[in-house]
Design an enzyme around this catalytic site. Structure first.
Site, PDB file in Angstrom:
ATOM      1  N   SER A 134       0.833  -1.206   0.000  1.00 34.88           N
ATOM      2  CA  SER A 134       0.000   0.000   0.000  1.00 34.88           C
ATOM      3  C   SER A 134       0.861   1.247   0.000  1.00 34.88           C
ATOM      4  O   SER A 134       1.955   1.265   0.545  1.00 34.88           O
ATOM      5  CB  SER A 134      -0.901   0.037   1.234  1.00 34.88           C
ATOM      6  OG  SER A 134      -1.604   1.275   1.255  1.00 34.88           O
ATOM      7  N   LYS A 188      -4.477  -6.728   3.434  1.00 36.55           N
ATOM      8  CA  LYS A 188      -4.476  -5.586   2.507  1.00 36.55           C
ATOM      9  C   LYS A 188      -5.912  -5.230   2.119  1.00 36.55           C
ATOM     10  O   LYS A 188      -6.280  -4.057   1.997  1.00 36.55           O
ATOM     11  CB  LYS A 188      -3.646  -5.921   1.249  1.00 36.55           C
ATOM     12  CG  LYS A 188      -3.714  -4.844   0.155  1.00 36.55           C
ATOM     13  CD  LYS A 188      -3.061  -3.566   0.596  1.00 36.55           C
ATOM     14  CE  LYS A 188      -3.071  -2.374  -0.307  1.00 36.55           C
ATOM     15  NZ  LYS A 188      -3.573  -2.316  -1.607  1.00 36.55           N
ATOM     16  N   HIS A 191      -7.372  -3.384   4.972  1.00 39.01           N
ATOM     17  CA  HIS A 191      -6.756  -2.047   4.948  1.00 39.01           C
ATOM     18  C   HIS A 191      -7.510  -1.158   3.956  1.00 39.01           C
ATOM     19  O   HIS A 191      -7.873  -0.022   4.266  1.00 39.01           O
ATOM     20  CB  HIS A 191      -5.277  -2.183   4.544  1.00 39.01           C
ATOM     21  CG  HIS A 191      -4.644  -0.895   4.099  1.00 39.01           C
ATOM     22  ND1 HIS A 191      -4.879  -0.337   2.854  1.00 39.01           N
ATOM     23  CD2 HIS A 191      -3.821  -0.032   4.732  1.00 39.01           C
ATOM     24  CE1 HIS A 191      -4.218   0.791   2.744  1.00 39.01           C
ATOM     25  NE2 HIS A 191      -3.567   1.003   3.871  1.00 39.01           N
ATOM     26  N   ASN A 192      -7.734  -1.672   2.756  1.00 33.37           N
ATOM     27  CA  ASN A 192      -8.433  -0.863   1.748  1.00 33.37           C
ATOM     28  C   ASN A 192      -9.866  -0.570   2.177  1.00 33.37           C
ATOM     29  O   ASN A 192     -10.396   0.511   1.933  1.00 33.37           O
ATOM     30  CB  ASN A 192      -8.444  -1.587   0.395  1.00 33.37           C
ATOM     31  CG  ASN A 192      -7.101  -1.499  -0.301  1.00 33.37           C
ATOM     32  OD1 ASN A 192      -6.081  -1.300   0.334  1.00 33.37           O
ATOM     33  ND2 ASN A 192      -7.105  -1.654  -1.611  1.00 33.37           N
ATOM     34  N   GLU A 195      -9.796   2.147   4.542  1.00 33.61           N
ATOM     35  CA  GLU A 195      -9.552   3.384   3.770  1.00 33.61           C
ATOM     36  C   GLU A 195     -10.888   3.932   3.228  1.00 33.61           C
ATOM     37  O   GLU A 195     -11.133   5.135   3.277  1.00 33.61           O
ATOM     38  CB  GLU A 195      -8.583   3.036   2.638  1.00 33.61           C
ATOM     39  CG  GLU A 195      -8.228   4.152   1.693  1.00 33.61           C
ATOM     40  CD  GLU A 195      -7.372   3.616   0.528  1.00 33.61           C
ATOM     41  OE1 GLU A 195      -6.388   2.890   0.769  1.00 33.61           O
ATOM     42  OE2 GLU A 195      -7.719   3.916  -0.632  1.00 33.61           O
TER      43      GLU A 195
HETATM   44  P1  NBP Z   1      -1.837  -2.133 -13.732  1.00 37.68           P
HETATM   45  O1  NBP Z   1      -2.764  -2.721 -12.739  1.00 37.68           O
HETATM   46  O2  NBP Z   1      -2.310  -1.023 -14.589  1.00 37.68           O
HETATM   47  O3  NBP Z   1      -1.292  -3.314 -14.678  1.00 37.68           O
HETATM   48  C1  NBP Z   1      -0.441  -3.041 -15.781  1.00 37.68           C
HETATM   49  C2  NBP Z   1       0.640  -4.084 -15.884  1.00 37.68           C
HETATM   50  O4  NBP Z   1       0.060  -5.400 -16.038  1.00 37.68           O
HETATM   51  C3  NBP Z   1       1.504  -3.856 -17.109  1.00 37.68           C
HETATM   52  O5  NBP Z   1       2.828  -4.157 -16.779  1.00 37.68           O
HETATM   53  C4  NBP Z   1       0.919  -4.849 -18.097  1.00 37.68           C
HETATM   54  O6  NBP Z   1       1.814  -5.214 -19.112  1.00 37.68           O
HETATM   55  C5  NBP Z   1       0.656  -6.003 -17.183  1.00 37.68           C
HETATM   56  N1  NBP Z   1      -0.192  -7.045 -17.769  1.00 37.68           N
HETATM   57  C6  NBP Z   1      -1.512  -7.034 -18.096  1.00 37.68           C
HETATM   58 BR1  NBP Z   1      -2.605  -5.570 -17.961  1.00 37.68          BR
HETATM   59  N2  NBP Z   1      -1.951  -8.186 -18.596  1.00 37.68           N
HETATM   60  C7  NBP Z   1      -0.884  -8.985 -18.599  1.00 37.68           C
HETATM   61  C8  NBP Z   1      -0.691 -10.310 -19.004  1.00 37.68           C
HETATM   62  N3  NBP Z   1      -1.694 -11.059 -19.459  1.00 37.68           N
HETATM   63  N4  NBP Z   1       0.545 -10.836 -18.895  1.00 37.68           N
HETATM   64  C9  NBP Z   1       1.564 -10.104 -18.432  1.00 37.68           C
HETATM   65  N5  NBP Z   1       1.449  -8.824 -18.010  1.00 37.68           N
HETATM   66  C10 NBP Z   1       0.234  -8.274 -18.093  1.00 37.68           C
HETATM   67  O7  NBP Z   1      -0.472  -1.656 -13.007  1.00 37.68           O
HETATM   68  P2  NBP Z   1      -0.255  -0.875 -11.629  1.00 37.68           P
HETATM   69  O8  NBP Z   1      -1.177   0.285 -11.495  1.00 37.68           O
HETATM   70  O9  NBP Z   1       1.211  -0.654 -11.555  1.00 37.68           O
HETATM   71  O10 NBP Z   1      -0.683  -1.938 -10.510  1.00 37.68           O
HETATM   72  C11 NBP Z   1      -0.072  -3.203 -10.385  1.00 37.68           C
HETATM   73  C12 NBP Z   1      -0.747  -3.951  -9.245  1.00 37.68           C
HETATM   74  O11 NBP Z   1      -0.567  -3.206  -8.040  1.00 37.68           O
HETATM   75  C13 NBP Z   1      -2.269  -4.111  -9.398  1.00 37.68           C
HETATM   76  O12 NBP Z   1      -2.664  -5.322  -8.831  1.00 37.68           O
HETATM   77  C14 NBP Z   1      -2.821  -2.965  -8.581  1.00 37.68           C
HETATM   78  O13 NBP Z   1      -4.135  -3.195  -8.132  1.00 37.68           O
HETATM   79  C15 NBP Z   1      -1.824  -2.939  -7.432  1.00 37.68           C
HETATM   80  N6  NBP Z   1      -1.728  -1.659  -6.721  1.00 37.68           N
HETATM   81  C16 NBP Z   1      -1.784  -0.498  -7.386  1.00 37.68           C
HETATM   82  C17 NBP Z   1      -1.675   0.697  -6.691  1.00 37.68           C
HETATM   83  C18 NBP Z   1      -1.698   2.011  -7.425  1.00 37.68           C
HETATM   84  O14 NBP Z   1      -1.682   3.055  -6.751  1.00 37.68           O
HETATM   85  N7  NBP Z   1      -1.712   2.014  -8.767  1.00 37.68           N
HETATM   86  C19 NBP Z   1      -1.489   0.685  -5.312  1.00 37.68           C
HETATM   87  C20 NBP Z   1      -1.415  -0.536  -4.655  1.00 37.68           C
HETATM   88  C21 NBP Z   1      -1.526  -1.709  -5.369  1.00 37.68           C
HETATM   89  P3  NBP Z   1       1.808  -4.437 -20.532  1.00 37.68           P
HETATM   90  O15 NBP Z   1       2.647  -3.215 -20.311  1.00 37.68           O
HETATM   91  O16 NBP Z   1       2.390  -5.392 -21.449  1.00 37.68           O
HETATM   92  O17 NBP Z   1       0.378  -4.094 -20.848  1.00 37.68           O
END
Ligand code: NBP
Length: 480
Positions: A134, A188, A191-192, A195
């Site tokens: 988080s 987690k 936690h959410n 939030e």
């Molecule tokens: P995203 O949730 O937007 O996911 C994008 C990533 O997933 C890219 O690297 C994409 O690759 C990859 N991907 C997908 Br879509 N389908 C795929 C597949 N079939 N095989 C391999 N790779 C694949 O990214 P994020 O916002 O960085 O979040 C990542 C995780 O962290 C999520 O579970 C999210 O819920 C969690 N999270 C996010 C936050 C936040 O603030 N954003 C906070 C806490 C936790 P590509 O580039 O090839 O499309």
């Protein structure tokens, strides 16, 4: 590209969107060697171009190169979109890994998926960890709160990395092994959920300060800024002050006044509420917060209803005497929301045999994450003193805090109700409090009704056993 052991990386990160990229950078900035990979190779190249100089990265364009770039046992952090992409990545990695290698899903996966993936990986000799992270993109880069779940020995191999990159409060890392299986993602999720409740309570306080106490957004912003110096001191209260203080460049009005009153959600609040229903744990604060977002999204229906449905119009008369009452109502409702969330984790821990240390959960949420708050120190102390506590409200500090706030809390709820301002989280928290502190409630009648229409039986206050009254026959009672 084949590599000898000496040049291999300690850890790998696949999925270089904002979270994965920043976690990889955080690890490298802290001196760990990191192999990076992304499904779309252009993103890997961009990553290296932009951040390569920050640390010892090895860029891999194929999954095979990625796996080959890692020290044994291989430790791979998967940071891709939650859901099917996580399964797709595991499926791709599995045939390339050796017995004992570790896959770490650090995204926001639903904990039942983590339980399933743990079993599937174990069947293939791979150790799997579901890890809650988080703090958003900034947290991932500068120090998140980390909630690792899964195999204890697997955790031992990554403990140094995770505790090093996590946030620290008073030199204590905001990272501790939470428990086996789905425990990390469960914590987690809660936690959410908390939030959601925190944000809803803040929104209700803002609504009351604006529509009942008659203050404008910048004035309310200043109040939040002041509140952030007391018991409510937290990241969310701090950023509320900042958001309310922001002026819209286009119109010169407060930015919040030109933002549409519809809030989205990604589903973790809903998961938390559904889980609480399954466990039979009252979780009114979080659940009302989820419902409130649902109601907010019915914008067109609400606009039509505003012209039809009767009710009082809030006075908006300036009444600064209400401000302190609202602060106290917010604090008491927040205590209840946390009491409920922690009671839920306790019930899940018992149900799943996780042995969650609730004081440690409060400890690792003190920094790095969205609900970080001074108040969590009090929760940690409560569980340090009473590890088997049923409900946080029963600890003297919180018992007293809510007792002190309750008159103000009740006044605010009466006023809001009279003026037609909805306060689902404030009022359901007070109802929970009043229900919880009541030795005898009205469920006796519920038992009677259920026995009448369904012969569900009831218990008596004066005798053990289950009883049924022959309501439609001679009205006599039988013991079953
Ligand atoms: P995203 O949730 O937007 O996911 C994008 C990533 O997933 C890219 O690297 C994409 O690759 C990859 N991907 C997908 Br879509 N389908 C795929 C597949 N079939 N095989 C391999 N790779 C694949 O990214 P994020 O916002 O960085 O979040 C990542 C995780 O962290 C999520 O579970 C999210 O819920 C969690 N999270 C996010 C936050 C936040 O603030 N954003 C906070 C806490 C936790 P590509 O580039 O090839 O499309």
């Amino acid at each position: 590209m084949a590599q000898n052991e000496a040049t291999k990386s300690r850890i790998g990160v696949t999925g270089l969107a904002v979270m994965g990229a920043n976690l990889a950078r955080n690890m490298a900035r802290n001196g760990f060697t990191v192999a990076v990979h992304n499904r779309t190779t252009a993103k890997t190249r961009e990553f290296i171009e932009e951040y390569g100089p920050e640390g010892a990265f090895t860029a891999a364009e194929s999954v095979q190169d990625f796996v080959d770039a890692l020290e044994s046992p291989r430790t791979i952090v998967v940071m891709v979109k939650a859901g099917k992409p996580v399964d797709a990545v595991i499926e791709e990695l599995t045939p390339l890994l050796d017995q004992g290698d570790i896959i770490i899903d650090a995204g926001n996966s639903h904990f039942p998926d983590t339980v399933r993936r743990t079993a599937e990986c174990e069947a293939n000799g791979i150790r799997f960890m579901g890890v809650g992270v988080s703090g958003g993109e900034e947290g991932a880069l500068l120090g998140p709160s980390i909630m690792p779940g899964g195999d204890t020995e697997a955790y031992a191999t990554v403990e140094e990395i995770f505790t090093t990159i996590s946030a620290k409060v008073d030199d204590t890392p905001c990272c501790v092994h939470v428990g086996p299986g789905g425990a990390g993602h469960y914590v987690k999720m809660v936690h959410n959920g908390i939030e959601y409740a925190d944000i809803q309570l803040i929104a209700e306080a803002y609504d009351l300060l604006t529509n009942v106490a008659g203050l404008d957004a910048p004035a309310v912003g200043k109040i939040f800024e002041e509140w952030n110096t007391g018991d409510l001191d937290s990241f969310l209260i701090e950023i509320t002050g900042k958001v309310l203080a922001k002026t819209d460049a286009k119109t010169g009005r407060p930015l919040v006044d030109v933002i549409v009153d519809k809030a989205g959600q990604k589903g973790t609040g809903t998961w938390t509420a559904i889980d609480a229903l399954g466990l039979g744990i009252p979780l009114t604060g979080i659940t009302e917060a989820v419902f409130a977002r649902g109601l907010s999204s019915l914008k067109e229906e609400r606009t039509a209803a505003a012209a039809v449905l009767a009710g009082p119009t809030p006075s908006k008369e300036v009444d600064e005497s209400l401000v302190e009452d609202i602060r106290q109502a917010l604090y008491a409702s927040k205590v209840v929301a946390y009491a409920q969330g922690f009671a839920q984790m306790r019930a899940a821990s018992v149900e799943n045999g996780w042995d969650l240390k609730l004081g440690e959960m409060a400890t690792i949420w003190r920094g790095g994450c969205i609900i970080r708050a001074r108040f969590l120190n009090r929760i940690r102390e409560a569980y340090d003193q009473h590890p088997d506590l049923d409900n946080l409200l029963m600890v003297p500090y919180f018992t007293q805090a809510v007792a002190d706030a309750q008159d103000a809390w009740r006044r605010v709820i009466v006023k809001a109700t009279e003026q037609g301002v909805p306060i689902p989280a404030f009022s359901s928290s007070l109802s929970y409090y009043d229900g919880y502190r009541r030795e005898r409630g009205p469920a006796n009648l519920i038992q009677g009704l259920r026995d009448f229409f369904g012969a569900h039986t009831y218990q008596r206050t004066d005798e053990e056993g289950a009883f049924h009254t022959r309501w439609s026959q001679d009205g006599t009672e039988v013991k079953s």
